[in-house]
Design a protein around this motif. Sequence first.
Motif, PDB file in Angstrom:
ATOM      1  N   CYS A  30       6.407 -27.619 -21.991  1.00  9.18           N
ATOM      2  CA  CYS A  30       7.241 -26.794 -21.148  1.00  9.18           C
ATOM      3  C   CYS A  30       8.335 -26.308 -21.891  1.00  9.18           C
ATOM      4  O   CYS A  30       9.321 -26.885 -22.171  1.00  9.18           O
ATOM      5  CB  CYS A  30       7.707 -27.742 -19.866  1.00  9.18           C
ATOM      6  N   PRO A  31       8.257 -25.094 -21.989  1.00  7.21           N
ATOM      7  CA  PRO A  31       9.323 -24.242 -22.693  1.00  7.21           C
ATOM      8  C   PRO A  31      10.860 -24.103 -22.002  1.00  7.21           C
ATOM      9  O   PRO A  31      11.679 -23.761 -22.567  1.00  7.21           O
ATOM     10  CB  PRO A  31       9.003 -22.957 -23.154  1.00  7.21           C
ATOM     11  N   ALA A  32      10.751 -24.512 -20.789  1.00  2.00           N
ATOM     12  CA  ALA A  32      11.870 -24.369 -19.826  1.00  2.00           C
ATOM     13  C   ALA A  32      12.067 -25.562 -19.073  1.00  2.00           C
ATOM     14  O   ALA A  32      11.851 -25.356 -17.816  1.00  2.00           O
ATOM     15  CB  ALA A  32      11.907 -22.912 -19.052  1.00  2.00           C
ATOM     16  N   ALA A  33      12.716 -26.618 -19.657  1.00  2.66           N
ATOM     17  CA  ALA A  33      12.652 -27.814 -18.803  1.00  2.66           C
ATOM     18  C   ALA A  33      13.944 -27.782 -18.277  1.00  2.66           C
ATOM     19  O   ALA A  33      14.204 -28.699 -17.164  1.00  2.66           O
ATOM     20  CB  ALA A  33      12.542 -29.213 -19.797  1.00  2.66           C
ATOM     21  N   ALA A  34      15.031 -27.355 -18.608  1.00  2.88           N
ATOM     22  CA  ALA A  34      16.370 -27.088 -17.883  1.00  2.88           C
ATOM     23  C   ALA A  34      16.818 -25.503 -18.354  1.00  2.88           C
ATOM     24  O   ALA A  34      16.730 -25.025 -19.304  1.00  2.88           O
ATOM     25  CB  ALA A  34      17.258 -28.187 -18.448  1.00  2.88           C
ATOM     26  N   VAL A  35      17.353 -24.907 -17.178  1.00  3.37           N
ATOM     27  CA  VAL A  35      17.903 -23.546 -17.440  1.00  3.37           C
ATOM     28  C   VAL A  35      19.238 -23.602 -16.805  1.00  3.37           C
ATOM     29  O   VAL A  35      19.716 -24.340 -15.944  1.00  3.37           O
ATOM     30  CB  VAL A  35      17.010 -22.766 -16.658  1.00  3.37           C
ATOM     31  N   ALA A  36      20.216 -22.667 -17.559  1.00  2.00           N
ATOM     32  CA  ALA A  36      21.487 -22.856 -16.984  1.00  2.00           C
ATOM     33  C   ALA A  36      22.010 -21.154 -16.968  1.00  2.00           C
ATOM     34  O   ALA A  36      21.798 -20.486 -17.815  1.00  2.00           O
ATOM     35  CB  ALA A  36      22.289 -23.422 -18.194  1.00  2.00           C
ATOM     36  N   CYS A  37      22.880 -20.900 -16.306  1.00  8.14           N
ATOM     37  CA  CYS A  37      23.597 -19.746 -15.987  1.00  8.14           C
ATOM     38  C   CYS A  37      25.151 -20.244 -15.833  1.00  8.14           C
ATOM     39  O   CYS A  37      25.537 -20.459 -14.496  1.00  8.14           O
ATOM     40  CB  CYS A  37      23.112 -18.854 -15.045  1.00  8.14           C
ATOM     41  N   ASP A  38      25.665 -20.569 -16.749  1.00  6.30           N
ATOM     42  CA  ASP A  38      27.186 -21.357 -16.592  1.00  6.30           C
ATOM     43  C   ASP A  38      28.099 -20.294 -15.938  1.00  6.30           C
ATOM     44  O   ASP A  38      28.816 -20.795 -14.945  1.00  6.30           O
ATOM     45  CB  ASP A  38      27.873 -21.659 -17.972  1.00  6.30           C
TER      46      ASP A  38
END
Length: 510
Positions: free
Chosen positions: A154-162
Amino acid sequence: MKEKVHQTVLVLDFGGQYKELIARTVRSLKVHSVILPGATPAEEVAKLAPIGIILTGGPFSVYAEDSPKADPALFGLGIPVLGICYGMQMMSAALGGEVSPCSVSEYGTTEVRVTEECVLFEGVKTPMQTLMSHTDYVSRVPEGFRIAAVTDNCPAAAVACDGKKLYGVQFHPEVERTRGGRRIIRNFLYKVCGAKGDYTMDAYIESEVRRIREQAGEHEIVLGLSGGVDSAVAAALIERAVPDRLTCIFVDHGMMRKNERAEIEAAFGGKSLNLVCVDAKDRFLSRLAGVTEPEQKRKIIGEEFVRVFESESAKYDDCFLAQGTIYPDVIESGANNSANIKSHHNVGGLPKESRFVGIIEPLRGLFKDEVRALGRKLGLPETIVNRQPFPGPGLAVRCVGEITEEKLGILREADAVFREEMAKGGVKADQYFAVLTSMRSVGVVGDFRTYGYVVALRAVRTTDFMTCEYVHVPYAVLDRASKRIVDEISGAGRVVYDVTGKPPATIEWE
Ligand code: XMP
């Protein structure tokens, strides 16, 4: 004085099985949390002014036509959001990202590697073992987002828009199997949402006492006391809020356990509580005669309870009815978009024509372990706080099929024997009891044929009573209980032990 309101985190429910766990984890981190339907309009959310929002997982694909969606305006409110599993995918799709089917679905324990610094992972030992359960993944993150963690598949296990304080994790941080998951939720609450940790038992007592006073005004209150921990804690809390205006009514509906009434009178009578015991056996049993369907039994009992409370409170003009309803009772009775599993006797409000002016339910948002903690804070003795739960409908939901005095008698004795043997054997269980099935079976005693009822024994471990595991009761204990039940109780012919968890079963048989 203006009521002090706790900081609140909203858990928006998209059908995931762990929504309660998320809400409890948040509360155990000293932040108040409430679960609302996933589609709650952003306007309504804004009015509640939560410090953060958590979007739960769910068994859907974002692109399925009827999959539930959050109001897109939610992401423009400036309130921090943490999307979990489906919640992360749905948020990503809503903000212009892309979600695609996985080439390799991930179910079970999966290693997550952090690839970029992210506030969610501060203090978390990585790589970390997590619980994953997904067949879709975020294949392109929305503009302004970055990927903070990956797995092998899974290439996106966590995403963020700080900048906008929007975060998503593909795994489930709320379950124990995710190592460091609690820390991730703590980071979201304290480092992203600015939580102050103002939800403590003392704060809860203070705000509930104030709420009860406001709701009750000058009215009297009658409370249904079953003798279980929930109604006892509700009574203690209400007594603290409006001293001397509470009358506790213990309804002996003829379906109590052995010695129950005497134990209740010993524990609660003569104390500061004003306790009235009502003998209502005949009216309950006559209304239940011939009824076999579990939901119908529960509905009759629920209504009959209210009728007894009404006649006992006839001397007060306008009074409130108080109950020790807790959160799992509400959920399992089908509130908040959940399926109706069984109608807990105390849920669903008052019958249409009732003489009560309203209901006071100060524990409606709490889980059992929280209720026990509250009871301790209120100074209730351990014997009451640790009492195993006993459902309001009593033995009615443990006497499968029609309720008769004969069956109740067998069940009452069998239950007493099992409880005695469990205590003697020092077996640890959170709830344990006997059930009388509606089935009879053939046996042989001496040289004679017998045809007695099948008794089932059940013992479970649980903290939240929403799920449970059956207890591995030692054979020696089961053996003694079984021998005694068949030898000592006329009408009991065979004993079986229930080895089913919840799910798929429930704790009570009906
Ligand atoms: P189930 O059978 O739903 O039970 O897995 C979960 C917990 O709730 C109790 N229970 C009830 N408590 N009124 C109550 O006060 C009810 O109608 C009721 N039905 C179940 C059950 O004993 C267990 O602790």
